[in-house]
Write an enzyme that holds these catalytic residues in place. Structure first.
Site, PDB file in Angstrom:
ATOM      1  N   SER A  99       0.827  -1.212   0.000  1.00  0.00           N
ATOM      2  CA  SER A  99       0.000   0.000   0.000  1.00  0.00           C
ATOM      3  C   SER A  99       0.859   1.259   0.000  1.00  0.00           C
ATOM      4  O   SER A  99       1.937   1.289   0.587  1.00  0.00           O
ATOM      5  CB  SER A  99      -0.866  -0.001   1.265  1.00  0.00           C
ATOM      6  OG  SER A  99      -1.439   1.267   1.463  1.00  0.00           O
ATOM      7  N   LYS A 105       1.756  -3.291   6.814  1.00  0.00           N
ATOM      8  CA  LYS A 105       2.208  -3.382   5.418  1.00  0.00           C
ATOM      9  C   LYS A 105       3.724  -3.187   5.347  1.00  0.00           C
ATOM     10  O   LYS A 105       4.426  -3.884   4.628  1.00  0.00           O
ATOM     11  CB  LYS A 105       1.501  -2.330   4.551  1.00  0.00           C
ATOM     12  CG  LYS A 105       0.020  -2.598   4.342  1.00  0.00           C
ATOM     13  CD  LYS A 105      -0.225  -3.948   3.676  1.00  0.00           C
ATOM     14  CE  LYS A 105      -1.693  -4.246   3.470  1.00  0.00           C
ATOM     15  NZ  LYS A 105      -1.927  -5.593   2.915  1.00  0.00           N
ATOM     16  N   TYR A 119      -2.456  -0.386  10.647  1.00  0.00           N
ATOM     17  CA  TYR A 119      -2.657  -1.006   9.320  1.00  0.00           C
ATOM     18  C   TYR A 119      -1.432  -0.734   8.450  1.00  0.00           C
ATOM     19  O   TYR A 119      -0.833  -1.664   7.895  1.00  0.00           O
ATOM     20  CB  TYR A 119      -3.905  -0.438   8.639  1.00  0.00           C
ATOM     21  CG  TYR A 119      -3.938  -0.718   7.158  1.00  0.00           C
ATOM     22  CD1 TYR A 119      -3.549   0.263   6.237  1.00  0.00           C
ATOM     23  CD2 TYR A 119      -4.305  -1.959   6.682  1.00  0.00           C
ATOM     24  CE1 TYR A 119      -3.540  -0.005   4.877  1.00  0.00           C
ATOM     25  CE2 TYR A 119      -4.302  -2.231   5.327  1.00  0.00           C
ATOM     26  CZ  TYR A 119      -3.920  -1.246   4.430  1.00  0.00           C
ATOM     27  OH  TYR A 119      -3.898  -1.515   3.083  1.00  0.00           O
TER      28      TYR A 119
END
Ligand code: WQD
Length: 342
Positions: A127, A156, A152
């Protein structure tokens, strides 16, 4: 068949669109999904588009026993495209342990099993959140990764590091991380699309649900950014363009064309649009008026980001083909299908 590809999270938004493009390209697709954020109706949608219903296994890949049993049954997998993860930025702030366990645990289990059974290639769903708020735009793959703004985003970053360390340790493992910008839109047939659970956190599903009368009004988070119209800028990419990038990436490794055993590519359009520009484009393309109001900024949001896609264009031979108009048109066509007004 060109090969057999395991798609984890394959009934999800990006996973289902990637399954369609893999089948169109002549691959056999096997899906694992725990259905925590999707339903098996998606398999019917994939079949309506391609004529093929992928084989489906329902479990969470954090369960290593079920994962081992899966690989004992499903032999000859040539590569894995790993989407399965929790992805709501706001939720990750409230439930960090769930995110670290799910997003990191699932990758570690997969890599262990790949080593046990000899699967050599993985495309990983990363991402643009790894860049945080970049100082210089557009961002290239060499733009320094910033401390994550959310658990989050941190998962990643950690997963990319796990991939780099594991490929160094296991010479025969090839991995490609694709750093997505903002995936939006739906397949042109409207048989598959984005189905967020509950109140959408993301802009475009909130727009389509407001246009469909499911939401009262769009809140535009902040108009005091240092951008032309004061609202935040993102690089929206059509989910079908994004799906095609995965097919190119997995083929690159299956055909032995990758140039390193860990590669990373920005997958965006290279063009940024503000929130207000996106709202207005939706109104213009679909002939609807949207009710919106300007409110305070959303904590954790960055001001602007968009991709330099030169590396993906030249090295992968991939370029986004669909513009904001088609993103907004397909998103609306899908929403009308979901509410039974198409
Ligand atoms: C876009 C813009 C909001 C909702 C997402 C995913 C993240 C990553 C990147 C994959 C922002 C504004 C939003 C609303 C608004 N994807 N907005 N009103 O935050 O860029 O991140 O894409 O890894 O996982 O979350 O996307 O759609 O939430 O926001 O004004 O009701 O729209 O402030 O500027 P974001 P988003």
């Amino acid at each position: 068949m060109k090969g057999k590809i395991l798609v984890t999270g394959g009934t999800g938004f990006i996973g289902s669109h990637t399954a369609v493009e893999l089948i169109n390209e002549g691959y056999e697709v096997v899906i694992i999904d725990d259905l925590s954020n999707s339903t098996t109706d998606v398999l019917d949608g994939i079949e309506k588009i391609t004529g093929t219903k992928p084989s489906f296994h329902q479990f969470n890949i954090c369960d290593e026993h079920q994962l081992k049993a899966f690989f004992e049954k499903e032999k000859d997998i040539d590569a894995i495209i790993h989407f399965a993860a929790s992805k709501a930025v706001g939720e990750s702030v409230e439930k960090p342990i769930l995110y670290y366990r799910n997003n990191i645990g699932s990758l570690v289990n997969l890599l262990e099993e790949m080593n046990n059974v000899g699967v050599k290639h993985m495309v990983f769903s990363s991402s643009c959140t790894v860049y945080g708020q970049p100082e210089k735009l557009p961002v290239t793959e060499q733009t320094p990764v910033q401390p994550a703004e959310s658990p989050y985003g941190n998962t990643k970053q950690i997963c990319e590091e796990i991939l780099q360390d594991t490929t160094k340790a296991h010479g025969n493992l090839n991995t490609i991380a694709l750093r997505y910008f903002n995936p939006v839109g739906a397949h042109e047939t409207a048989h598959i699309g984005e189905l967020p659970n509950g109140v959408p956190a993301n802009l475009v599903p909130f727009i389509t649900q407001t246009a469909a009368g499911l939401r009262e009004q769009i809140s535009v988070f902040g108009s005091d950014y240092n951008t032309p119209d004061g609202t935040a800028i993102r690089d929206y990419i059509h989910v079908v363009d994004l799906a095609k990038a995965h097919v190119i990436a997995v083929s690159r490794m299956v055909e032995g064309k990758n140039k390193a055993n860990y590669e990373c590519f920005n997958i965006g359009t290279g063009t940024g649009y503000s929130v207000l520009e996106t709202v207005k484009k939706f109104e213009e393309v679909n002939g609807v008026n949207l009710n919106y109001k300007i409110v305070d900024r959303r904590p954790g949001d960055i001001e602007q980001i968009y991709a330099d896609t030169t590396y993906a264009n030249e090295e992968l031979g991939w370029k986004a083909e669909l513009g904001l108009e088609e993103m907004m048109r397909s998103a609306w066509k899908w929403q009308l299908r979901v509410v039974g007004k198409d």
